[in-house]
Design an enzyme around this catalytic site. Structure first.
Site, PDB file in Angstrom:
ATOM      1  N   GLU A 157      48.918  35.757  44.494  1.00 12.97           N
ATOM      2  CA  GLU A 157      49.869  34.991  43.674  1.00 12.97           C
ATOM      3  C   GLU A 157      51.257  35.634  43.597  1.00 12.97           C
ATOM      4  OE1 GLU A 157      47.779  34.287  39.999  1.00 12.97           O
ATOM      5  OE2 GLU A 157      46.193  33.170  40.988  1.00 12.97           O
ATOM      6  N   GLU A 263      39.405  29.188  46.417  1.00 11.23           N
ATOM      7  CA  GLU A 263      38.973  28.961  45.019  1.00 11.23           C
ATOM      8  C   GLU A 263      38.922  27.467  44.692  1.00 11.23           C
ATOM      9  OE1 GLU A 263      41.474  31.249  42.340  1.00 11.23           O
ATOM     10  OE2 GLU A 263      41.446  32.995  43.649  1.00 11.23           O
TER      11      GLU A 263
HETATM   12  O1  9MR Z   1      38.023  32.194  36.920  1.00 10.09           O
HETATM   13  C1  9MR Z   1      38.524  33.479  36.623  1.00 10.09           C
HETATM   14  C2  9MR Z   1      38.305  33.810  35.161  1.00 10.09           C
HETATM   15  O2  9MR Z   1      36.922  33.859  34.886  1.00 10.09           O
HETATM   16  C3  9MR Z   1      38.980  35.131  34.824  1.00 10.09           C
HETATM   17  O3  9MR Z   1      38.878  35.360  33.432  1.00 10.09           O
HETATM   18  C4  9MR Z   1      40.447  35.088  35.235  1.00 10.09           C
HETATM   19  C5  9MR Z   1      41.139  36.419  35.010  1.00 10.09           C
HETATM   20  O4  9MR Z   1      40.559  37.425  35.790  1.00 10.09           O
HETATM   21  O5  9MR Z   1      40.570  34.770  36.600  1.00 10.09           O
HETATM   22  C6  9MR Z   1      40.004  33.525  36.950  1.00 10.09           C
HETATM   23  O6  9MR Z   1      40.146  33.333  38.329  1.00 10.09           O
HETATM   24  C7  9MR Z   1      41.469  33.145  38.788  1.00 10.09           C
HETATM   25  C8  9MR Z   1      41.583  33.815  40.138  1.00 10.09           C
HETATM   26  O7  9MR Z   1      41.238  35.170  40.072  1.00 10.09           O
HETATM   27  C9  9MR Z   1      42.995  33.671  40.678  1.00 10.09           C
HETATM   28  N1  9MR Z   1      43.383  32.272  40.735  1.00 10.09           N
HETATM   29  C10 9MR Z   1      43.216  31.527  39.517  1.00 10.09           C
HETATM   30  C11 9MR Z   1      41.787  31.655  38.992  1.00 10.09           C
HETATM   31  C12 9MR Z   1      41.604  30.821  37.731  1.00 10.09           C
HETATM   32  O8  9MR Z   1      42.418  31.297  36.712  1.00 10.09           O
END
Ligand code: 9MR
Length: 355
Positions: A157, A263
């Protein structure tokens, strides 16, 4: 593009039942063909350690998926203590699950603007110490799962939210604008065999962001960074116009690198229009799922790193909770009870067509 007749026919049983309203369906849907059986490339899901305690969840993972991304257990927020100590218990549990079940592991994430751990904040005015600490961290984490992790999201990101320019959090503060190149070099030292990804989101919805993402990839490659994979997170929603779901994959294909749909989820509560009921929302979701699956499946074989969904059952999704979550969202391929949805059938049909 509308799903082909074949996709619609393949999706028909699921669509028919979905039309009854997914929460009232008495009979389970007929079992779909296991997703991974239809694909000629790895099909992934994210998961969390807690879910490994649930037999239904584990059964769905074992039969449908061939690759695992830990949803947060391999992130700095979980591994790195404030004092710089490393904590691998949860990550090891997922690695063990992968080993026991013959599943490939994909690691996320090493350098992410949104994570600025105290252990690095404390060093941001001391460039040499900051760099040494990051090298040590990447070496320890990637080294631990070497041989099991096929690839890693090295920089996550990096493109600004509005697509105009870049963001680097504590990483840019500590290492300057060159932080991404350095991170890729450290990752290659740690595991020369891993595919090293630049990963981002909203690339399908925002042409400016897709453009900036490509500029960054070009810049890194020109600077000699070992960037060897491109990830599009693909957090989509049902308001996406026809033809948009595949645009990022099609644009990124020109780099010739492995591509990861990293994702995927398709929110059913997004959009500023009313679709009128669950069935049409699930149908719109299936159309988008089919489109992105098709765009991925027709890539040359060496570019099909993996097609990963961000969770298994609707109730497992991050989109159900949190500040921006919605309790009625149904963004994944299996419903709350683990039954296959039309989106799953649409993906299978696209995978099958591309063979
Ligand atoms: O789905 C993930 C959530 O359970 C976590 O709390 C969060 C922070 O670590 O990250 C979420 O996953 C993210 C991913 O790592 C990066 N792209 C966006 C995803 C959704 O927020």
């Amino acid at each position: 593009m509308r799903p082909s007749r074949r996709a619609l026919i393949a999706a028909a049983p699921a669509l028919a039942l979905a039309a009854c309203g997914h929460r009232d369906v008495a009979q389970p849907l007929p079992p779909a063909r296991p997703l991974k059986a239809t694909a000629r490339f790895p099909v992934g899901t994210s998961l969390m350690t807690g879910e490994l305690q649930e037999p239904q969840f584990v059964g769905l993972v074992r039969s449908n998926f061939s690759q695992i991304t830990p949803e947060w257990e391999m992130k700095m927020e979980r591994i790195l203590g404030a004092d710089g100590s490393l904590h691998f218990e949860a990550a090891d549990q997922i690695a063990g699950f992968c080993r026991d079940n013959g599943l490939r592991l994909h690691g996320t994430t090493l350098v992410w603007y949104s994570q600025d751990p105290p252990a690095f904040e404390a060093l941001k005015d001391n460039r040499a110490a900051f760099e040494a600490k990051l090298r040590e961290y990447i070496g320890a984490v990637m080294g631990r799962y070497k041989g099991l992790a096929r690839g890693w999201d090295v920089v996550n990101e990096a493109v600004a939210e509005n697509g105009d320019g870049y963001r680097g959090g504590v990483w840019a503060a500590g290492l300057g604008d060159d932080y991404a190149r350095l991170a890729f070099e450290m990752a290659r030292e740690a595991d020369p065999g891993a595919v090293l990804f630049l990963n981002d989101y909203n690339l399908e919805q925002m042409p400016a962001k897709l453009n900036s993402f490509q500029r960054l990839a070009e810049r890194l490659l020109k600077a000699g960074a070992p960037l060897t994979g491109l990830g599009t997170q693909s957090h989509l929603d049902i308001s996406l116009a026809k033809g948009e779901a595949g645009v990022a994959i099609k644009a990124l294909a020109r780099f010739g690198l492995p591509i990861h749909v990293s994702e995927l989820d398709i929110s059913t509560v997004g959009g500023d229009f009313s679709l009128g009921g669950d069935a049409s929302r699930l149908e719109a979701q299936a159309r988008i799922a089919g489109e992105i699956a098709e765009a991925f499946a027709v890539l040359p074989a060496h570019q099909r790193y993996a097609f990963t969904v961000w969770g298994v059952r609707d109730k497992d999704s991050w989109l159900r909770g949190g500040k921006s979550g919605h309790p009625d969202d149904q963004p994944l391929l299996f419903d709350d009870d683990g039954r296959p949805k039309p989106a799953l059938s649409a993906i299978e049909a696209a995978f099958a067509r591309a063979k």
